[in-house]
Design an enzyme around this catalytic site. Sequence first.
Site, short mmCIF file in Angstrom:
data_model
loop_
_atom_site.label_atom_id
_atom_site.label_comp_id
_atom_site.label_asym_id
_atom_site.label_seq_id
_atom_site.Cartn_x
_atom_site.Cartn_y
_atom_site.Cartn_z
N ASP A 58 67.78 54.76 -13.87
CA ASP A 58 68.55 54.16 -12.42
C ASP A 58 69.41 52.60 -12.37
O ASP A 58 70.26 53.17 -11.31
CB ASP A 58 67.30 54.06 -11.69
CG ASP A 58 67.73 54.55 -10.32
OD1 ASP A 58 68.39 55.47 -9.77
OD2 ASP A 58 67.50 54.28 -9.16
N GLU A 99 71.27 45.40 -4.64
CA GLU A 99 70.08 46.09 -5.43
C GLU A 99 69.90 45.94 -6.94
O GLU A 99 69.11 46.54 -7.25
CB GLU A 99 70.32 47.61 -5.20
CG GLU A 99 69.49 48.42 -5.48
CD GLU A 99 69.90 50.10 -4.58
OE1 GLU A 99 70.20 51.36 -5.60
OE2 GLU A 99 69.40 50.15 -3.53
N GLU A 151 70.58 58.77 -0.51
CA GLU A 151 70.09 58.32 0.08
C GLU A 151 68.05 58.30 0.45
O GLU A 151 67.55 58.04 0.67
CB GLU A 151 70.38 56.93 1.18
CG GLU A 151 71.65 56.46 -0.16
CD GLU A 151 71.28 54.93 -0.63
OE1 GLU A 151 70.64 55.59 -1.14
OE2 GLU A 151 71.77 53.70 0.25
N GLU A 221 69.62 65.23 -8.38
CA GLU A 221 67.83 64.38 -8.19
C GLU A 221 66.59 65.34 -9.32
O GLU A 221 65.92 63.94 -9.71
CB GLU A 221 67.18 64.66 -7.10
CG GLU A 221 68.54 63.34 -6.25
CD GLU A 221 68.34 62.10 -6.05
OE1 GLU A 221 67.95 61.30 -6.83
OE2 GLU A 221 69.53 61.23 -5.75
#
Length: 229
Positions: A58, A99, A151, A221
């Site tokens: 990620d 992040e 998101e 995803e």
Amino acid sequence: MEANDISDVSSKGGVGIIESWLRKHRLLYIRATRHPFILSIRHGSVNFSSFKRWLGQDYIFVRAFVPFVASTLVKACKESDNDSDTEVILGGVASLNDEIAWFKKEASKFAVSLTSVIPQKANLDYCRFLESLTSPEVEYTVGITAFWAIEAVYQESFAHCLEDGSKTPEELKETCQRWGNDEFGQYCKALASIAERCLEKAPTEVVAKAEVVFLRVLEHEVEFWNMSH
């Protein structure tokens, strides 16, 4: 996701476009937001090697996410009829620096060498998909829809790990809070409202393109979770 969590009612009084998609593609949305990897975190049975694999992959994805968000911001500046769009997206751009720093901190905590991480196929495919969305030929409506969907999946997934009855390991609660907190939930609602407004005003062919992109996001995803799990 409950109807009240996103733009379930359009400005014209009927069911919103996004809500109609969520109902139409409910099974795929559930696969993306209630994946066995997420459920293993919620149930406290997650294999930490899987979590560390997700963390490294990620990190790579987030770095590819930056130019996509930047391209969406540029399109908002040029194409949006509402100045607040730029403010919301700019907030997202600003948070990405934090992040990336968070991923580096977590990687250090879990002894993951980010420089040694090799992107796996599901990650490469997803990053290539993001890159394709940065093209000037991709309409702002399509881009902001993808941005919201990406998101929203994380918000919905990690918020589930914080709900009553969850047995999320203490070491992973910070991760779940990062995307599952109320503030991030409000941010996702703001993105949903922007996407809904754009979709309502868009030509039929653009709405159709946006729906395809929404489905592609969900599919990517699921594959990303599969890779981690």
